[in-house]
Design an enzyme around this catalytic site. Structure first.
Site, PDB file in Angstrom:
ATOM      1  N   GLU A   1       0.821  -1.217   0.000  1.00 33.76           N
ATOM      2  CA  GLU A   1       0.000   0.000   0.000  1.00 33.76           C
ATOM      3  C   GLU A   1       0.854   1.267   0.000  1.00 33.76           C
ATOM      4  O   GLU A   1       0.441   2.301  -0.527  1.00 33.76           O
ATOM      5  CB  GLU A   1      -0.957   0.012   1.188  1.00 33.76           C
ATOM      6  CG  GLU A   1      -2.075  -1.028   1.099  1.00 33.76           C
ATOM      7  CD  GLU A   1      -1.654  -2.410   1.585  1.00 33.76           C
ATOM      8  OE1 GLU A   1      -0.462  -2.612   1.906  1.00 33.76           O
ATOM      9  OE2 GLU A   1      -2.536  -3.303   1.649  1.00 33.76           O
TER      10      GLU A   1
ATOM     11  N   PHE B   1     -11.027  -8.246  14.058  1.00 35.15           N
ATOM     12  CA  PHE B   1      -9.950  -8.632  13.154  1.00 35.15           C
ATOM     13  C   PHE B   1      -9.659  -7.495  12.164  1.00 35.15           C
ATOM     14  O   PHE B   1     -10.568  -6.977  11.526  1.00 35.15           O
ATOM     15  CB  PHE B   1     -10.326  -9.910  12.400  1.00 35.15           C
ATOM     16  CG  PHE B   1      -9.260 -10.345  11.439  1.00 35.15           C
ATOM     17  CD1 PHE B   1      -7.994 -10.696  11.890  1.00 35.15           C
ATOM     18  CD2 PHE B   1      -9.497 -10.358  10.074  1.00 35.15           C
ATOM     19  CE1 PHE B   1      -6.996 -11.071  11.013  1.00 35.15           C
ATOM     20  CE2 PHE B   1      -8.503 -10.731   9.180  1.00 35.15           C
ATOM     21  CZ  PHE B   1      -7.255 -11.091   9.646  1.00 35.15           C
ATOM     22  N   GLN B   2      -8.402  -7.128  12.065  1.00 38.00           N
ATOM     23  CA  GLN B   2      -7.939  -6.053  11.179  1.00 38.00           C
ATOM     24  C   GLN B   2      -8.627  -4.723  11.443  1.00 38.00           C
ATOM     25  O   GLN B   2      -8.823  -3.923  10.539  1.00 38.00           O
ATOM     26  CB  GLN B   2      -8.077  -6.461   9.708  1.00 38.00           C
ATOM     27  CG  GLN B   2      -7.166  -7.635   9.384  1.00 38.00           C
ATOM     28  CD  GLN B   2      -6.984  -7.875   7.908  1.00 38.00           C
ATOM     29  OE1 GLN B   2      -7.909  -7.698   7.124  1.00 38.00           O
ATOM     30  NE2 GLN B   2      -5.785  -8.276   7.523  1.00 38.00           N
TER      31      GLN B   2
ATOM     32  N   LYS C   1     -17.626  -1.776   6.460  1.00 38.01           N
ATOM     33  CA  LYS C   1     -18.044  -2.775   5.474  1.00 38.01           C
ATOM     34  C   LYS C   1     -19.565  -2.770   5.277  1.00 38.01           C
ATOM     35  O   LYS C   1     -20.054  -2.909   4.154  1.00 38.01           O
ATOM     36  CB  LYS C   1     -17.552  -4.163   5.895  1.00 38.01           C
ATOM     37  CG  LYS C   1     -17.541  -5.153   4.744  1.00 38.01           C
ATOM     38  CD  LYS C   1     -16.771  -6.419   5.094  1.00 38.01           C
ATOM     39  CE  LYS C   1     -16.872  -7.444   3.965  1.00 38.01           C
ATOM     40  NZ  LYS C   1     -16.129  -8.676   4.280  1.00 38.01           N
TER      41      LYS C   1
ATOM     42  N   MET D   1      24.041   9.806   1.631  1.00 37.15           N
ATOM     43  CA  MET D   1      23.836  11.095   2.284  1.00 37.15           C
ATOM     44  C   MET D   1      24.166  11.018   3.779  1.00 37.15           C
ATOM     45  O   MET D   1      24.738  11.944   4.347  1.00 37.15           O
ATOM     46  CB  MET D   1      22.396  11.571   2.062  1.00 37.15           C
ATOM     47  CG  MET D   1      22.130  12.972   2.561  1.00 37.15           C
ATOM     48  SD  MET D   1      23.271  14.170   1.842  1.00 37.15           S
ATOM     49  CE  MET D   1      22.338  14.731   0.439  1.00 37.15           C
TER      50      MET D   1
HETATM   51  C1  LIG Z   1      12.404   6.106   4.956  1.00 40.15           C
HETATM   52  C2  LIG Z   1      13.686   6.793   5.246  1.00 40.15           C
HETATM   53  N1  LIG Z   1      14.563   6.252   6.111  1.00 40.15           N
HETATM   54  C3  LIG Z   1      15.736   6.878   6.376  1.00 40.15           C
HETATM   55  C4  LIG Z   1      16.044   8.054   5.786  1.00 40.15           C
HETATM   56  C5  LIG Z   1      17.349   8.766   6.106  1.00 40.15           C
HETATM   57  N2  LIG Z   1      18.184   8.867   4.914  1.00 40.15           N
HETATM   58  C6  LIG Z   1      18.233   9.989   4.171  1.00 40.15           C
HETATM   59  S1  LIG Z   1      19.243   9.847   2.857  1.00 40.15           S
HETATM   60  C7  LIG Z   1      19.673   8.304   3.274  1.00 40.15           C
HETATM   61  C8  LIG Z   1      20.633   7.508   2.441  1.00 40.15           C
HETATM   62  C9  LIG Z   1      20.072   7.137   1.146  1.00 40.15           C
HETATM   63  O1  LIG Z   1      20.911   6.200   0.556  1.00 40.15           O
HETATM   64  P1  LIG Z   1      20.779   5.844  -0.975  1.00 40.15           P
HETATM   65  O2  LIG Z   1      19.372   5.503  -1.290  1.00 40.15           O
HETATM   66  O3  LIG Z   1      21.795   4.821  -1.336  1.00 40.15           O
HETATM   67  O4  LIG Z   1      21.074   7.227  -1.686  1.00 40.15           O
HETATM   68  P2  LIG Z   1      22.481   8.029  -1.751  1.00 40.15           P
HETATM   69  O5  LIG Z   1      22.457   9.050  -0.674  1.00 40.15           O
HETATM   70  O6  LIG Z   1      23.575   7.043  -1.556  1.00 40.15           O
HETATM   71  O7  LIG Z   1      22.473   8.633  -3.097  1.00 40.15           O
HETATM   72  C10 LIG Z   1      19.031   7.905   4.439  1.00 40.15           C
HETATM   73  C11 LIG Z   1      19.193   6.603   5.111  1.00 40.15           C
HETATM   74  C12 LIG Z   1      15.087   8.601   4.908  1.00 40.15           C
HETATM   75  N3  LIG Z   1      15.274   9.787   4.314  1.00 40.15           N
HETATM   76  N4  LIG Z   1      13.944   7.940   4.644  1.00 40.15           N
END
Ligand SMILES: Cc1ncc(C[n+]2csc(CCOP(=O)(O)OP(=O)(O)O)c2C)c(N)n1
Ligand SMILES: [Mg+2]
Lengths: 202, 577
Positions: free
Chosen positions: B66, B128-129, B178, B492
């Site tokens: 979803e 349920f659910q 429902k 990042m």
């Molecule tokens: C759902 C979620 N979890 C954690 C983060 C924190 N976060 C921001 S950027 C990043 C790294 C992303 O890694 P990647 O997809 O390999 O992209 P890159 O920065 O290497 O280009 C993380 C873990 C986020 N933004 N969203």
């Protein structure tokens, strides 16, 4: 910038006119809890117009914060209008109930006198206890707790605050504006914009 | 065997007995919905049963989760400008929508989500659910409502569409028990809603503020325009361009606003914020009049607020009164839909050119090219950079594609360097920064704009968050180009650990599956490259493939995105390295 928002925190009375909608209380409460703000008092009641609800919310905050919060509340779909006012701008009351043992009240003439002086009114008298009620400002209802404590105050409860805005002429006319698809300027009449007129000059 | 053309039911006459589910679907047809992203389950089965008869009017895309469904609906809404529609069942189906709702709320994306709910008599019994979906989604929806009686459905749905798409758009959710889906009632037709008395989608335009804004602009020596997604949400791209061209004011964008003015418009001076361009960030603290249009001064844009544009008079055009003065004090607030306010403002401003002032931005741009951009786009290093991949993509698409990005370094690089000729061409999770957004959003974007090339630019981390949506691509046959920029890191986060946590690389080292094999398993052709000499040809292969294609590009592992405004610093303290 010429404008100087007071930084002191004080009590503000927020008045919210809303539709009667399940879940709206939650939506409004979340606006405060999300910002880790305490609601000092919250009351919901009917308003001067059938079907329109009125929330009274009291918070202790700076004007700047309150005005931002007011706009967040007004943004909710089922909220018609939000006002916020200092205590000077409203007539407000809170009600308190005090339960004390009847024998003490009956015995001590002093208690009788104190209650009378504090404007307390008897709600019920039973053999074992008596319930008094006062209505007034916080200090007044608080004061009576102190007075009754030595005489075995059994229970105390205070209601949320209700407040009437001194210079409001009610919501009827405004509601008619809201019901029009193309409302006049009345609808956007707002503390913020009105103060702006003074703020900005070229 | 005879194949029978399925006919969608025509809108029934007044007083026809319909089930709540049928009434709901008729409502969707009247609202002009053509695509629904969803996933069935027990509590929404009556709606799915009714959907079976609506196949030719309402295309249903079966997603794999979803969250994928709601991100797809977001992508659809963002590329098409229409309302995205999502179906999910009660309990876990509904809770899986929460991330997408939060994302859509903060990025003002119009969605109508329908969740099934247990029978009304079971509400509150831990059936349920059963989950308190209204309670859970209240803080992440513009509006939500629980229907327990079928007769309410037409009116509630009409309200939902009106709320979702008007004013500052946002996600709404209707939770339908429902019994209400099954209940038969005398259908009274479906009337779209255009007025709710407690809801003012557009503040009234106040001419005196527009006049004051015009006076400020006319006197300004160093005016600077910042624009955001509001320009697109208001379909005001033409009005915006006309305003800019008359005033000659340089303009910079938030990532949500990218593309509302073509990348190579001479007054487009680039991107704002933490990884934005050098000039726009520095000039924010040098301009004399700052004109913010349809943007909300997010902290990633402003950096340290008490050192943000303090010297400037601020004019803020926004449809949402709660945004005025929220983060930055405004001198002149211009409430309203910028589609209406911009032409009024344009009428009152003088025709000007700010040649010298504009040239200053170009000086900064040159510094940024020398310090950062040239090496990023045309690297002398052996390994490939993310920037050069985007640069080569630009060359091949000529700026005609829709770029959907995930979250991380690749997102910042893609937003910085992607060439965008058209509006609604940069689809990214701006406010929430939701990893896993890009793949499903790209699917939705393609459904919303079937004639455009859609390229999803995804990191190796984000790809693995919603990789299951490859199944949706497989089954729907949709054509989405998947470009994975694999730096073998949660890049990042690694960058922040390098810069601010003494290189303590705590759990940012991430392994990847063989993406080409994975794609193959889903019947999607793919390729992985790690040599520059193959880049252009591989991109060409991806773009010219008749259907979806997955291209993984191995890029240098430890590159950092610069410039950067470190957290807690002022925009003028932007670092080039
Ligand atoms: C759902 C979620 N979890 C954690 C983060 C924190 N976060 C921001 S950027 C990043 C790294 C992303 O890694 P990647 O997809 O390999 O992209 P890159 O920065 O290497 O280009 C993380 C873990 C986020 N933004 N969203
Ligand atoms: Mg990565």
């Amino acid at each position: 910038m010429s404008e100087q928002a007071p930084i002191e925190r004080q009590e503000y009375n927020i008045t919210v006119y809303t539709e009667n909608q399940i879940g709206l209380l939650n939506r409004i409460a979340m606006i405060f809890s999300r910002r880790k703000m305490n609601i000092e008092s919250l009351n919901t009641s009917p308003s001067e117009i059938e079907g329109i609800h009125r929330f009274n919310i009291v918070i202790h905050e700076t004007e700047e914060v309150v005005s931002k919060i007011a706009r967040q509340i007004e943004k909710q779909v089922e909220v018609l209008k939000v006002y916020f006012n200092t205590n000077e701008d409203v007539i407000w009351q809170e009600m308190a109930l005090y339960k004390v043992p009847t024998d003490i009240v009956a015995e001590k003439a002093k208690v009788e006198r104190l209650l009378r002086e504090n404007g307390a009114r008897v709600v019920v008298i039973r053999k074992d206890y008596t319930v008094f009620e006062t209505t007034g400002h916080r200090e007044e209802t608080d004061n009576l707790i102190k007075i009754l404590q030595p005489f075995g105050l059994i229970e105390f409860v205070r209601s949320a605050r209700i407040a009437i805005i001194k210079d409001s002429d009610g919501f009827n006319r405004k509601l008619r504006e809201f019901e029009r698809a193309e409302p006049g300027h009345d609808v956007v009449e707002n503390e913020f914009l009105n103060s702006r007129e003074k703020v900005f000059t070229m | 065997m005879l194949t029978q053309e399925k006919q969608a039911p025509a809108l029934p006459e007044t007083d026809t007995q319909l089930s709540g589910s049928q009434a709901l679907l008729h409502g969707f047809v009247v609202e002009g919905v053509d695509t629904i992203f969803g996933y069935p389950g027990g509590a929404i089965m009556p709606i799915y049963d009714a959907l079976y008869d609506f196949e030719c009017d309402l295309k249903h895309i079966l997603v794999r989760h979803e969250q994928g469904g709601i991100h797809a609906a977001q992508g659809y809404a963002r590329s098409s400008g229409k309302v995205g529609v999502v179906f999910a069942t009660s309990g876990p189906g509904a809770t899986n929508l929460v991330t997408g709702l939060a994302d859509a709320l903060i990025d003002s994306t119009p969605l109508v989500c329908i969740t099934g709910q247990v029978f009304a008599h079971l509400l509150g019994t831990d059936a349920f659910q059963e989950a308190d979906v209204i309670g859970i989604t209240t803080p992440v929806t513009k509006w939500n409502y629980q229907v327990t009686d079928a007769t309410e459905i037409p009116e509630v749905l009409a309200k939902a569409f009106h709320i979702a798409r008007s004013g500052r758009p946002g996600p709404v959710l209707i939770d339908i028990t429902k019994n209400a889906q099954l209940q038969k009632f005398a259908f009274q037709g479906y009337t779209p809603c255009d007025h709710i008395r407690s809801y003012r989608p557009k503040p009234i335009v106040r001419k005196e503020y527009i006049r004051q804004a015009a006076e400020l602009i006319n006197k300004a020596k160093k005016p600077f325009v910042l624009w955001g997604q509001g320009v697109m949400l208001g379909s005001a791209e033409q009005e915006f361009k006309a305003f800019l061209e008359k005033t000659g004011i340089p303009a910079a964008w938030t990532i949500m606003g990218a593309g509302a003015l073509p990348t190579d418009h001479p007054q487009n001076v680039g991107m704002l914020g933490m990884h934005g361009n050098y000039g726009p960030n520095v000039m924010t603290n040098e301009c004399d009049v700052l004109i913010a249009i349809g943007m909300r001064f997010d902290d990633r844009v402003t950096g340290r607020l008490d050192k943000y544009a303090k010297q400037a008079q601020v004019i803020h055009l926004d449809i949402d009164p709660a945004e005025i003065d929220k983060n930055v004090k405004t001198t002149v607030p211009v409430w309203g839909d910028c589609k209406e306010t911009l032409p009024l403002l344009t009428q009152m401003v003088e025709t000007k050119q700010h040649t010298e002032w504009l040239a200053k931005f170009r000086e900064f741009e040159q510094k940024e090219i020398d310090a950062v951009i040239r090496e990023e786009l045309f690297p002398t290093s052996e390994e490939m950079t993310m920037g050069e991949v985007i640069q080569q993509l630009n060359e091949l698409t000529k700026g005609e594609a829709i770029i959907v990005t995930d979250v991380g370094q690749h997102q910042m690089v893609a937003c910085r360097y992607a060439k965008l000729n058209h509006t609604r061409s940069n689809i990214t999770s701006g406010g929430l920064g939701t990893m896993g957004f890009a793949l499903p959003a790209a699917i939705g974007a393609k459904f919303g704009a079937p004639n455009r090339t859609v390229v999803a630019v995804i990191g190796d981390g984000g790809m693995q968050m919603t990789i299951q949506e490859l199944g949706t691509i497989m089954q729907s046959g949709i054509d989405v180009k998947i470009l994975i920029l694999n730096n073998q890191f949660l890049g990042m986060v690694r960058q922040w650990q390098e810069l601010f946590h003494e290189r303590r690389y705590s759990f940012v080292d991430i392994t990847s599956p063989d993406y080409v094999q994975v794609a193959k398993g889903y019947g999607i052709p793919g390729r992985s490259i790690n040599q520059r000499e193959n880049l252009v040809e591989a991109l060409q292969q991806m773009l010219s493939n008749p259907g979806s294609f997955l291209l993984e590009v191995m890029v240098t592992k430890e590159n950092n995105v610069f410039p950067m405004v470190p957290q807690g610093c002022s925009v003028s303290e932007i670092r080039l390295k």
